[in-house]
Design an enzyme around this catalytic site. Sequence first.
Site, PDB file in Angstrom:
ATOM      1  CB  CYS A   1      -2.454   1.939   0.014  1.00 32.02           C
ATOM      2  SG  CYS A   1      -2.577   0.518   1.475  1.00 32.02           S
ATOM      3  CG  HIS A   2       1.076  -1.633   0.811  1.00 36.52           C
ATOM      4  ND1 HIS A   2      -0.147  -1.749   1.576  1.00 36.52           N
ATOM      5  CD2 HIS A   2       1.889  -2.541   1.744  1.00 36.52           C
ATOM      6  CE1 HIS A   2      -0.071  -2.391   2.873  1.00 36.52           C
ATOM      7  NE2 HIS A   2       1.343  -2.725   3.025  1.00 36.52           N
ATOM      8  N   GLY A   3       1.679   1.834  -2.408  1.00 37.31           N
ATOM      9  CA  GLY A   3       2.334   2.112  -3.604  1.00 37.31           C
ATOM     10  C   GLY A   3       3.445   2.726  -3.582  1.00 37.31           C
ATOM     11  N   PRO A   4       3.840   3.328  -2.282  1.00 41.50           N
ATOM     12  CG  PRO A   4       3.676   5.243  -0.939  1.00 41.50           C
ATOM     13  CD  PRO A   4       2.851   4.092  -1.538  1.00 41.50           C
ATOM     14  CD1 TRP A   5       7.620  -0.974   0.301  1.00 43.61           C
ATOM     15  CD2 TRP A   5       6.130  -2.441  -0.184  1.00 43.61           C
ATOM     16  NE1 TRP A   5       7.481  -1.736   1.477  1.00 43.61           N
ATOM     17  CE2 TRP A   5       6.809  -2.790   1.022  1.00 43.61           C
ATOM     18  CE3 TRP A   5       5.097  -3.492  -0.566  1.00 43.61           C
ATOM     19  CZ2 TRP A   5       6.276  -3.706   1.895  1.00 43.61           C
ATOM     20  CZ3 TRP A   5       4.719  -4.352   0.101  1.00 43.61           C
ATOM     21  CH2 TRP A   5       4.924  -4.332   1.376  1.00 43.61           C
TER      22      TRP A   5
END
Length: 188
Positions: A113-117
């Site tokens: 999800c947003h973990g790659p930020w």
Amino acid sequence: MARNILKGMRIAILVTDGFEQVELVKPRSTLDESGALTQIVSPKDGHVRSWNFTDWGVPFPVNVWLLKTAPDDFDALLLPGGVINPDTLRMQPKALAFVKAFFDAGKPVAAICHGPWTIIEADAARGRRMTSWPSLRTDLRNAGADWVDQDVVVDQGLVTSRSPDDIPAFNRETIKLFGDAFARAHAA
């Protein structure tokens, strides 16, 4: 899924308040069922609060305070998403150093999800094929990643997925990547 395929593997789950509850609970359960030892690592001591789709979820105990551990204590890293969690982590130098160390050491990482930020801010996205929540597409491309719209992508020791809907594929590929890396590390 083979039980004990990850027996003895130590996996850090790096989170702070606002991680998406299902993106920690379901992958963690799969990792635990595969024999891994999973531990919630956080820059917060005590408990972290999850986000449950549209509101605050339940608190989870922090197993290891980030200031009292090192990447060498773990074999792999899991980065759940949620908007608040990775946005907060990417502003904390100790959290970024922790994430970067896994990539520098060639240890497997899984992010959803947003973990790659957090991966972007740790300067580990460049040259990788990745997916994420769609709103991170431009961020990942600007960081030098090749963003694709797929349920799961495995590239250079990294598994990424888009959303909670992709958790079955994410779990399958995470177990495979972590298991292969663990076997290689303990061969010979």
